[in-house]
Design a protein around this motif. Structure first.
Motif, PDB file in Angstrom:
ATOM      1  N   PHE B  39       0.860  -1.179   0.000  1.00 15.21           N
ATOM      2  CA  PHE B  39       0.000   0.000   0.000  1.00 15.21           C
ATOM      3  C   PHE B  39       0.892   1.223   0.000  1.00 15.21           C
ATOM      4  O   PHE B  39       2.108   1.116   0.164  1.00 15.21           O
ATOM      5  CB  PHE B  39      -0.944   0.021   1.214  1.00 15.21           C
ATOM      6  CG  PHE B  39      -0.244   0.221   2.523  1.00 15.21           C
ATOM      7  CD1 PHE B  39      -0.085   1.499   3.052  1.00 15.21           C
ATOM      8  CD2 PHE B  39       0.264  -0.859   3.225  1.00 15.21           C
ATOM      9  CE1 PHE B  39       0.585   1.681   4.256  1.00 15.21           C
ATOM     10  CE2 PHE B  39       0.932  -0.680   4.436  1.00 15.21           C
ATOM     11  CZ  PHE B  39       1.091   0.587   4.949  1.00 15.21           C
ATOM     12  N   GLY B  40       0.298   2.381  -0.226  1.00 13.65           N
ATOM     13  CA  GLY B  40       1.070   3.616  -0.223  1.00 13.65           C
ATOM     14  C   GLY B  40       0.294   4.740   0.427  1.00 13.65           C
ATOM     15  O   GLY B  40       0.441   5.035   1.596  1.00 13.65           O
ATOM     16  N   CYS B  41      -0.621   5.370  -0.338  1.00 10.36           N
ATOM     17  CA  CYS B  41      -1.257   6.603   0.129  1.00 10.36           C
ATOM     18  C   CYS B  41      -2.438   6.382   1.061  1.00 10.36           C
ATOM     19  O   CYS B  41      -2.779   7.237   1.841  1.00 10.36           O
ATOM     20  CB  CYS B  41      -1.738   7.396  -1.079  1.00 10.36           C
ATOM     21  SG  CYS B  41      -3.119   6.635  -1.953  1.00 10.36           S
ATOM     22  N   THR B  43      -5.362   6.682   0.351  1.00 16.06           N
ATOM     23  CA  THR B  43      -6.455   7.603   0.025  1.00 16.06           C
ATOM     24  C   THR B  43      -7.051   7.319  -1.348  1.00 16.06           C
ATOM     25  O   THR B  43      -7.849   8.104  -1.853  1.00 16.06           O
ATOM     26  CB  THR B  43      -5.993   9.076   0.040  1.00 16.06           C
ATOM     27  OG1 THR B  43      -5.053   9.265  -1.031  1.00 16.06           O
ATOM     28  CG2 THR B  43      -5.353   9.470   1.333  1.00 16.06           C
ATOM     29  N   ALA B  45      -5.369   7.193  -4.247  1.00 19.06           N
ATOM     30  CA  ALA B  45      -4.717   7.918  -5.341  1.00 19.06           C
ATOM     31  C   ALA B  45      -3.582   7.142  -5.993  1.00 19.06           C
ATOM     32  O   ALA B  45      -3.292   7.348  -7.163  1.00 19.06           O
ATOM     33  CB  ALA B  45      -4.192   9.263  -4.845  1.00 19.06           C
ATOM     34  N   CYS B  46      -2.898   6.268  -5.241  1.00 22.09           N
ATOM     35  CA  CYS B  46      -1.624   5.769  -5.766  1.00 22.09           C
ATOM     36  C   CYS B  46      -1.705   4.413  -6.448  1.00 22.09           C
ATOM     37  O   CYS B  46      -0.805   4.054  -7.209  1.00 22.09           O
ATOM     38  CB  CYS B  46      -0.569   5.736  -4.673  1.00 22.09           C
ATOM     39  SG  CYS B  46      -0.690   4.381  -3.483  1.00 22.09           S
ATOM     40  N   THR B  48      -1.091   1.562  -5.377  1.00 22.45           N
ATOM     41  CA  THR B  48      -0.147   0.551  -4.876  1.00 22.45           C
ATOM     42  C   THR B  48      -0.871  -0.657  -4.275  1.00 22.45           C
ATOM     43  O   THR B  48      -0.369  -1.777  -4.304  1.00 22.45           O
ATOM     44  CB  THR B  48       0.766   1.189  -3.809  1.00 22.45           C
ATOM     45  OG1 THR B  48       1.279   2.403  -4.346  1.00 22.45           O
ATOM     46  CG2 THR B  48       1.921   0.288  -3.435  1.00 22.45           C
ATOM     47  N   ARG B  69      -9.649   6.806  -7.249  1.00 18.18           N
ATOM     48  CA  ARG B  69      -9.098   7.677  -8.278  1.00 18.18           C
ATOM     49  C   ARG B  69      -7.943   7.054  -9.049  1.00 18.18           C
ATOM     50  O   ARG B  69      -7.699   7.391 -10.197  1.00 18.18           O
ATOM     51  CB  ARG B  69      -8.652   8.999  -7.647  1.00 18.18           C
ATOM     52  CG  ARG B  69      -9.816   9.838  -7.166  1.00 18.18           C
ATOM     53  CD  ARG B  69      -9.338  11.130  -6.544  1.00 18.18           C
ATOM     54  NE  ARG B  69      -8.422  10.889  -5.432  1.00 18.18           N
ATOM     55  CZ  ARG B  69      -8.806  10.551  -4.224  1.00 18.18           C
ATOM     56  NH1 ARG B  69     -10.091  10.410  -3.948  1.00 18.18           N
ATOM     57  NH2 ARG B  69      -7.931  10.347  -3.274  1.00 18.18           N
TER      58      ARG B  69
END
Ligand code: FES
Lengths: 466, 110
Positions: B39-41, B43, B45-46, B48, B69
């Motif tokens: 995982f990353g963000c 939110t 957006a990324c 991942t 998104r």
């Protein structure tokens, strides 16, 4: 001279009136003359986006050829959480604050590009930095910003970070300011000055800042998609700011030949209004300067890297010029063409007419050298760092985890490397150091990627003079 | 609160079935079970954290908390989901691991 030994003495060659009492060096020339050879490097190292279930870390690399651990990662500072994508980072203070008594170049500000978490490391002990404070993503999102990128200190001890998106990973981006205690001070600029953001550099004596454009985080995070280029979702403008006011004075659209302007550098000389910006996708180098007669900045394409045919690829492959840097004496511009696999060096004594000095073909899609010390390379040259005396150029090979996966999928399995070339500034030549290799493929938790490089006592891509 | 079984399947053939509450995301439930997923963000957006639903229509089995998104319409139509935003509405099987994310985009020059 290191910051730890900085005294209150007036430095020779100091060309402005106050005394040099704070961090860094009085002038770029002083940085060249008074600095010692780099003994250590800090390197952003990451696992985000891989199946290695470990946090990203800051690697401390031994660069002392006389040391038993030369070319080894001698310390790793792990981040508290996973998922950061450590990318670019910077010091709490640089030579721009050399007049600020009591301020030390001691803290590293280490943002997570994907997580928006901002870490502060105390590097008083250069070989064993420690995590000091963490600013959580939610606190960043409160200012409707995300995706922290370039960190510079501002001359009075504060810290400015370019932010590529809003709290949702969409546009516009902006700038976040931290105070000396590493707390969020607020937004630096009135919101709405720019849409896209990426890198920036400032020249306080000229009251100017220049910033560049990548894209909205939601556009570049997942990977590179040509559809987004066609839809105009990638940047091609550079912005010139009034440094005191935090407002954009002028925007230059670089056009088709200036797609994705990434790293931007003013010359180090504090009076200079000349600089360069590398445009990654178009793979061109633009020279920008203040045109006194026209009373505005101008940008001109001065280097053009042609796309190359590859028998296994459908379309000519762009160089993808992802990083550039200027030597401390402002004589050479170095850069990396990540997809082609080139590191190049141009003489920019006359910035409007760069003259090719030398290049190395290593790694990447076309590189002549595809292994060093028996270690197969898995990517092209990417983030660069140069010794202050301009005689040693180092680079790593990872660009951005999801983009690496598209162009160099082997990098996830083998990890990144750090390589080095010996540079002769007198003859303008470079030679690959075949004995030098730092391998992120051997990290304990699994192969890691390596990105930006910094020296403990100032470097060619972070120090600014006031 | 209703729970559903989510079966996570890795490319190497490994799989784990975990119970996920309707008000938590797959990523949160995995973490609660000490399963490390990329995982990353967090939110949306990324991308991942991208997973892929292996059967059923994405809309019926999983609900995204907010607009995903990082996924384009073509990805959503192909069953890709963002595990940092997705909560189960039925039992489901999901392909996980970092390679799912790399399927979203390919090398445009090749
Ligand atoms: S973690 Fe970024 S989209 Fe899920």
């Amino acid at each position: 001279m290191s910051d730890a030994s900085t005294s209150g003495d007036v430095e020779p060659g100091h060309d402005h009136e106050h005394h040099h009492e704070g961090p860094g060096y009085a002038t770029p020339q002083a940085a060249i003359e008074e600095s010692e050879r780099e003994q250590l490097a800090y390197v952003m190292s990451l696992y985000v986006g891989t199946d290695v279930d470990a946090p990203d870390f800051v690697a401390v690399v031994d660069l002392d050829p006389d040391s038993e651990t030369y070319c080894e990662i001698v310390d790793r500072v792990e981040m508290p959480e996973r998922g950061d994508e450590l990318h670019h980072f910077g010091w709490n203070a640089c030579s721009s604050s050399c007049h600020v008594d009591g301020l030390e170049r001691r803290h590293l500000i280490v943002p997570g590009q994907r997580s928006s978490r901002i870490h502060v490391l105390d590097a008083a002990d250069r070989r064993n930095p420690e995590l000091e404070t963490v600013i959580e993503p939610e606190d960043v999102f409160e200012y409707d910003l995300s995706a922290p990128h370039t960190v510079h200190c501002i001359p009075d001890g504060q810290i400015l970070i370019s932010m590529l998106g809003d709290a949702d990973g969409e546009l516009p981006g902006g700038f976040l300011e931290l105070n000396e205690d590493f707390e969020i001070e607020g937004r630096w600029e009135p919101p709405g000055e720019i849409e896209m953001n990426y890198d920036y550099w400032y020249q306080p004596r000229q009251n100017v800042m220049v910033s560049t454009e990548w894209a909205a985080p939601k556009t570049y995070y997942p990977g590179f998609d040509l559809e987004d280029v066609e839809a105009g979702n990638y940047g091609r403008k550079i912005h010139f700011w009034d440094w005191e006011d935090g407002t954009v004075e002028q925007t230059i659209d670089l056009g088709e030949e200036g797609q994705i302007p990434l790293e931007v550098r003013f010359l180090h000389t504090p009076e200079s209004t000349h600089g360069f910006v590398g445009t990654a996708l178009s793979s061109n180098m633009f020279h920008f300067f203040y045109d006194v007669d026209a009373d505005e900045y101008r940008a001109e394409k001065v280097i053009d890297f042609e796309a190359r045919e590859h028998e296994d690829w459908d379309m000519p492959v762009p160089g993808l010029t992802t990083d550039i840097l200027i030597s401390m004496d402002d004589r050479y511009l170095f850069g990396s063409n990540w997809l082609h696999g080139d590191v190049w060096m141009y003489d920019v004594s006359d910035p409007s007419n760069p003259r090719r000095a030398d290049s190395l073909s290593v790694g990447g899609t076309f590189g002549e050298v595809q292994e060093v010390r028996g270690r197969e390379l898995a990517g092209g040259p990417q983030m660069l760092q140069l010794s202050l005396d301009g005689e040693r150029l180092y680079w790593t090979t990872s660009l951005f985890s999801s983009w690496d996966d598209q162009f160099y999928p082997e990098e996830a399995e083998r990890g990144s490397v750090m390589l080095k070339a010996d540079v002769d500034p007198r003859t303008g030549t470079m030679e690959l150091d075949e004995d030098f290799l730092v391998d992120w493929g051997d990290c304990p938790a699994g192969p890691a990627r390596a990105h930006e490089i910094r020296w403990p006592d100032g470097d060619c891509t972070s120090d600014v003079w006031q | 609160m209703t729970n559903h079984d989510a079966t996570l399947e890795w490319p190497d053939g490994r799989s784990r079935t975990i119970e996920v509450r309707e008000d938590e995301t797959i990523l949160e439930a995995a973490e609660r079970n000490d399963i490390g997923l990329p995982f990353g963000c967090r939110t949306g957006a990324c991308g991942t954290c991208t997973g892929r639903l292996l059967e059923g229509a994405a809309d019926d089995a999983l609900a995204h908390r907010r607009r995903p998104r990082a996924l384009k319409d073509r990805h959503l139509a192909d069953g890709y989901v963002l595990l940092c935003l997705a909560s189960p509405r039925a039992d489901c099987r999901i392909a996980v691991g970092s390679s799912v994310h790399t399927e979203l985009v390919d090398n445009p020059w090749k």
